[in-house]
Design a protein around this motif. Structure first.
Motif, PDB file in Angstrom:
ATOM      1  N   UNK A 101      -5.074  -5.293  -7.269  1.00 38.42           N
ATOM      2  CA  UNK A 101      -5.941  -4.405  -8.045  1.00 38.42           C
ATOM      3  C   UNK A 101      -6.811  -3.563  -7.123  1.00 38.42           C
ATOM      4  N   UNK A 102      -7.349  -4.182  -6.084  1.00 40.51           N
ATOM      5  CA  UNK A 102      -8.186  -3.450  -5.132  1.00 40.51           C
ATOM      6  C   UNK A 102      -7.385  -2.343  -4.441  1.00 40.51           C
ATOM      7  N   UNK A 103      -6.181  -2.680  -4.005  1.00 39.59           N
ATOM      8  CA  UNK A 103      -5.361  -1.684  -3.305  1.00 39.59           C
ATOM      9  C   UNK A 103      -5.058  -0.509  -4.223  1.00 39.59           C
ATOM     10  N   UNK A 104      -4.690  -0.801  -5.467  1.00 37.83           N
ATOM     11  CA  UNK A 104      -4.379   0.281  -6.405  1.00 37.83           C
ATOM     12  C   UNK A 104      -5.578   1.203  -6.589  1.00 37.83           C
ATOM     13  N   UNK A 105      -6.762   0.631  -6.722  1.00 43.54           N
ATOM     14  CA  UNK A 105      -7.961   1.443  -6.916  1.00 43.54           C
ATOM     15  C   UNK A 105      -8.363   2.185  -5.642  1.00 43.54           C
ATOM     16  N   UNK A 106      -8.252   1.508  -4.501  1.00 48.37           N
ATOM     17  CA  UNK A 106      -8.644   2.133  -3.232  1.00 48.37           C
ATOM     18  C   UNK A 106      -7.759   3.317  -2.890  1.00 48.37           C
ATOM     19  N   UNK A 107      -6.508   3.257  -3.313  1.00 51.13           N
ATOM     20  CA  UNK A 107      -5.585   4.371  -3.073  1.00 51.13           C
ATOM     21  C   UNK A 107      -5.763   5.449  -4.137  1.00 51.13           C
ATOM     22  N   UNK A 108      -5.754   5.047  -5.406  1.00 52.57           N
ATOM     23  CA  UNK A 108      -5.652   6.011  -6.502  1.00 52.57           C
ATOM     24  C   UNK A 108      -6.912   6.846  -6.695  1.00 52.57           C
ATOM     25  N   UNK A 109      -8.083   6.236  -6.674  1.00 54.46           N
ATOM     26  CA  UNK A 109      -9.305   6.981  -6.989  1.00 54.46           C
ATOM     27  C   UNK A 109      -9.623   8.059  -5.942  1.00 54.46           C
ATOM     28  N   UNK A 110      -9.634   7.747  -4.635  1.00 51.97           N
ATOM     29  CA  UNK A 110      -9.892   8.822  -3.661  1.00 51.97           C
ATOM     30  C   UNK A 110      -8.826   9.921  -3.709  1.00 51.97           C
ATOM     31  N   UNK A 111      -7.566   9.534  -3.977  1.00 53.11           N
ATOM     32  CA  UNK A 111      -6.505  10.536  -4.062  1.00 53.11           C
ATOM     33  C   UNK A 111      -6.730  11.477  -5.239  1.00 53.11           C
ATOM     34  N   UNK A 112      -7.180  10.929  -6.361  1.00 53.82           N
ATOM     35  CA  UNK A 112      -7.482  11.752  -7.534  1.00 53.82           C
ATOM     36  C   UNK A 112      -8.616  12.718  -7.229  1.00 53.82           C
ATOM     37  N   UNK A 164       0.826  -1.212   0.000  1.00 47.12           N
ATOM     38  CA  UNK A 164       0.000   0.000   0.000  1.00 47.12           C
ATOM     39  C   UNK A 164       0.857   1.258   0.000  1.00 47.12           C
ATOM     40  N   UNK A 165       1.886   1.262   0.821  1.00 51.62           N
ATOM     41  CA  UNK A 165       2.740   2.460   0.898  1.00 51.62           C
ATOM     42  C   UNK A 165       3.377   2.770  -0.459  1.00 51.62           C
ATOM     43  N   UNK A 166       3.789   1.739  -1.173  1.00 49.31           N
ATOM     44  CA  UNK A 166       4.382   1.942  -2.495  1.00 49.31           C
ATOM     45  C   UNK A 166       3.341   2.479  -3.473  1.00 49.31           C
ATOM     46  N   UNK A 167       2.116   1.951  -3.418  1.00 47.22           N
ATOM     47  CA  UNK A 167       1.053   2.445  -4.295  1.00 47.22           C
ATOM     48  C   UNK A 167       0.768   3.916  -3.987  1.00 47.22           C
ATOM     49  N   UNK A 168       0.756   4.267  -2.708  1.00 47.75           N
ATOM     50  CA  UNK A 168       0.524   5.662  -2.321  1.00 47.75           C
ATOM     51  C   UNK A 168       1.617   6.569  -2.873  1.00 47.75           C
ATOM     52  N   UNK A 169       2.856   6.099  -2.807  1.00 49.42           N
ATOM     53  CA  UNK A 169       3.978   6.888  -3.319  1.00 49.42           C
ATOM     54  C   UNK A 169       3.851   7.111  -4.819  1.00 49.42           C
ATOM     55  N   UNK A 170       3.587   6.048  -5.550  1.00 46.70           N
ATOM     56  CA  UNK A 170       3.466   6.143  -7.009  1.00 46.70           C
ATOM     57  C   UNK A 170       2.286   7.045  -7.386  1.00 46.70           C
ATOM     58  N   UNK A 171       1.171   6.899  -6.678  1.00 44.44           N
ATOM     59  CA  UNK A 171      -0.004   7.726  -6.953  1.00 44.44           C
ATOM     60  C   UNK A 171       0.303   9.198  -6.728  1.00 44.44           C
ATOM     61  N   UNK A 172       0.930   9.510  -5.605  1.00 37.54           N
ATOM     62  CA  UNK A 172       1.274  10.907  -5.297  1.00 37.54           C
ATOM     63  C   UNK A 172       2.199  11.497  -6.352  1.00 37.54           C
ATOM     64  N   UNK A 173       3.181  10.727  -6.778  1.00 35.56           N
ATOM     65  CA  UNK A 173       4.116  11.210  -7.797  1.00 35.56           C
ATOM     66  C   UNK A 173       3.387  11.581  -9.087  1.00 35.56           C
ATOM     67  N   UNK A 174       2.425  10.806  -9.486  1.00 32.54           N
ATOM     68  CA  UNK A 174       1.723  11.093 -10.742  1.00 32.54           C
ATOM     69  C   UNK A 174       0.701  12.205 -10.586  1.00 32.54           C
ATOM     70  N   UNK A 175       0.108  12.324  -9.414  1.00 32.56           N
ATOM     71  CA  UNK A 175      -0.769  13.469  -9.171  1.00 32.56           C
ATOM     72  C   UNK A 175       0.044  14.761  -9.149  1.00 32.56           C
ATOM     73  N   UNK A 176       1.230  14.704  -8.548  1.00 33.33           N
ATOM     74  CA  UNK A 176       2.116  15.880  -8.535  1.00 33.33           C
ATOM     75  C   UNK A 176       2.481  16.287  -9.961  1.00 33.33           C
ATOM     76  N   UNK A 177       2.799  15.297 -10.783  1.00 34.60           N
ATOM     77  CA  UNK A 177       3.183  15.576 -12.169  1.00 34.60           C
ATOM     78  C   UNK A 177       2.015  16.182 -12.937  1.00 34.60           C
ATOM     79  N   UNK A 178       0.808  15.684 -12.706  1.00 37.70           N
ATOM     80  CA  UNK A 178      -0.378  16.245 -13.349  1.00 37.70           C
ATOM     81  C   UNK A 178      -0.572  17.697 -12.944  1.00 37.70           C
ATOM     82  N   UNK A 179      -0.440  17.951 -11.650  1.00 39.54           N
ATOM     83  CA  UNK A 179      -0.648  19.319 -11.149  1.00 39.54           C
ATOM     84  C   UNK A 179       0.401  20.270 -11.709  1.00 39.54           C
ATOM     85  N   UNK A 180       1.632  19.795 -11.788  1.00 42.69           N
ATOM     86  CA  UNK A 180       2.722  20.629 -12.312  1.00 42.69           C
ATOM     87  C   UNK A 180       2.521  20.930 -13.792  1.00 42.69           C
ATOM     88  N   UNK A 181       2.101  19.914 -14.551  1.00 47.74           N
ATOM     89  CA  UNK A 181       1.896  20.100 -15.998  1.00 47.74           C
ATOM     90  C   UNK A 181       0.700  20.990 -16.276  1.00 47.74           C
TER      91      UNK A 181
END
Length: 402
Positions: A352-363, A120-137
């Motif tokens: 798959x569940x962990x990736x979705x549970x982390x990524x969608x609410x973060x988005x 989960x922690x790794x998924x959170x890290x990857x998700x945050x990195x891509x949200x940061x990149x989206x916000x920056x772009x």
């Protein structure tokens, strides 16, 4: 008096305009006639289409129905006298016992709920990195490229031990398989991916690292079997989740009240993910072939007959789910069949569940004003003939901070 059994023509290859999340009309009509319909395969084979929840679930749990690839028939194409070959070594999804169990037993301990939760922690890290990149772009972006595809790609690369310096080329090969504009592109991508994983297996044998593929080099699996397992894990863990993230976002944006609910109540992410899995069912159909005569839904399925299992109509069955065509992320969607059922139930479902549970609410939290940057009807959908349904691209925008 002989009961009149509904017959479905060639499986539908398009969804109704304006209804991208609903199964094609012909499948819904078939289920309305009853949970089982006749399906004449191209070439003359008399098969069956199973659209009801209870019957789909029962077939998946019944060892009298085989998953062996060479026993199946193509639902849309008359192959004439051409025989479908057996599944390649390692691709145990298309095998029966004991071959299936031999492979799965080696992998089960690597995909436990506890082990996946540790990621989960790794998924959170990857998700945050891509949200940061989206916000920056800044807006607009294609959410498939910026968010939905990279997260599961990175996670499956971590699991397989794909070196960072080769991940871009690896992703290009995979993209060609799942979204190639022609069969020639897809075949080229498949061959390139096979070659890459073969090289990866050799590298792991020589210098094992901390990943699933390296662990498996310590078993009795041959290089060919390891390559097949690697390809299967790749297919199961990348394309399905990427499309659930993209299509799931599209569904939430198309239902603003559900988007607002997830934003206000991120603690219901578990419920939201299960409901999206049920509602969308991106892995739409699977097949089984009867090994002996089987009585099913009042019909006799003769030995050697192939049945098509419609997951998306089963997960919309009103006898199993109340108001099934409505997306309700507060629903208790327990028992859906998005990951299958029985001995072939998806091995990577917890990841798959962990990736979705982390990524969608973060988005939703990071971009509360996220919205489509094109009209909903202009979103480029994958064809219904694709193994996994989803979107080719999802242009989105939001109110960027000045």
């Amino acid at each position: 008096m002989t009961e009149c059994v509904h017959t479905v023509g060639l499986l539908p290859t398009v969804r109704e305009p304006g209804c991208p999340f609903d199964p094609p009309k012909e499948l819904r009509q078939a289920r309305a006639h009853g949970p089982i319909s006749r399906y004449p395969f191209p070439g003359g084979h008399e098969g069956w289409l199973i659209t009801g929840y209870d019957l789909v679930r029962s077939v998946l749990a019944d060892s009298r129905f085989s998953s062996r690839k060479e026993l199946m028939r193509h639902p849309l194409i008359d192959l004439g006298d051409m025989k479908i070959p057996p599944a390649p070594p390692g691709e145990f999804l298309l095998m029966d016992e004991p071959e299936h169990g031999r492979y799965r037993k080696l992998l089960t301990g690597k995909f436990t709920v506890r082990r996946m939760q540790l990621l989960t922690e790794r998924v959170e890290q990857v998700t945050t990195e891509h949200l940061d990149a989206m916000e920056k772009a800044g807006p607009p972006v294609d959410l498939v490229i910026a968010f939905a595809k990279p997260i599961p790609t990175i996670m499956i690369c971590d699991l397989l031990g794909v070196p960072y310096e080769t991940r871009d080329s690896f992703q290009e090969h995979v993209d060609a398989i799942v979204s190639g504009v022609s069969e020639q592109d897809q075949l080229a991508g498949y061959v390139a991916t096979q070659q890459y994983i073969a090289q990866l297996v050799a590298a792991k044998r020589a210098n094992p690292t901390d990943d699933v593929l390296s662990d498996l080099t310590g078993t009795d699996l041959t290089d060919e079997e390891l390559m097949g397992v690697g390809l299967l894990l790749l297919a199961a863990g990348l394309d399905t989740t990427a499309n659930m993230l993209a299509l799931g976002t599209f569904a939430l944006l198309s239902n603003p009240a559900q988007w607002a609910t997830l934003r206000a109540r991120p603690e219901i992410a578990d419920l939201a993910v299960e409901e999206l899995l049920r509602y969308l069912s991106v892995a739409k159909t699977f097949q089984r072939t009867a090994l002996e005569d089987v009585e099913l839904g009042g019909q006799t399925i003769k030995a050697g007959t192939t049945v098509i299992l419609s997951y998306n109509t089963a997960n919309r069955d009103p006898e199993r789910f109340d108001d099934p065509d409505t997306l309700d992320i507060q629903r208790q969607a327990v028992g859906h069949l998005a990951f299958g059922h029985g001995i072939h139930v998806c091995l990577g479902q917890q990841l798959a569940r962990i990736e979705m549970r982390v990524a969608l609410p973060a988005l939703v939290k990071r971009f509360p004003t996220l919205r489509l940057d094109v009209a909903a009807e202009d979103v480029d959908l994958r064809p219904e003939t694709a193994d996994i349904f989803g979107v080719k691209s999802l242009p989105v925008t939001w109110n960027a901070c000045p």
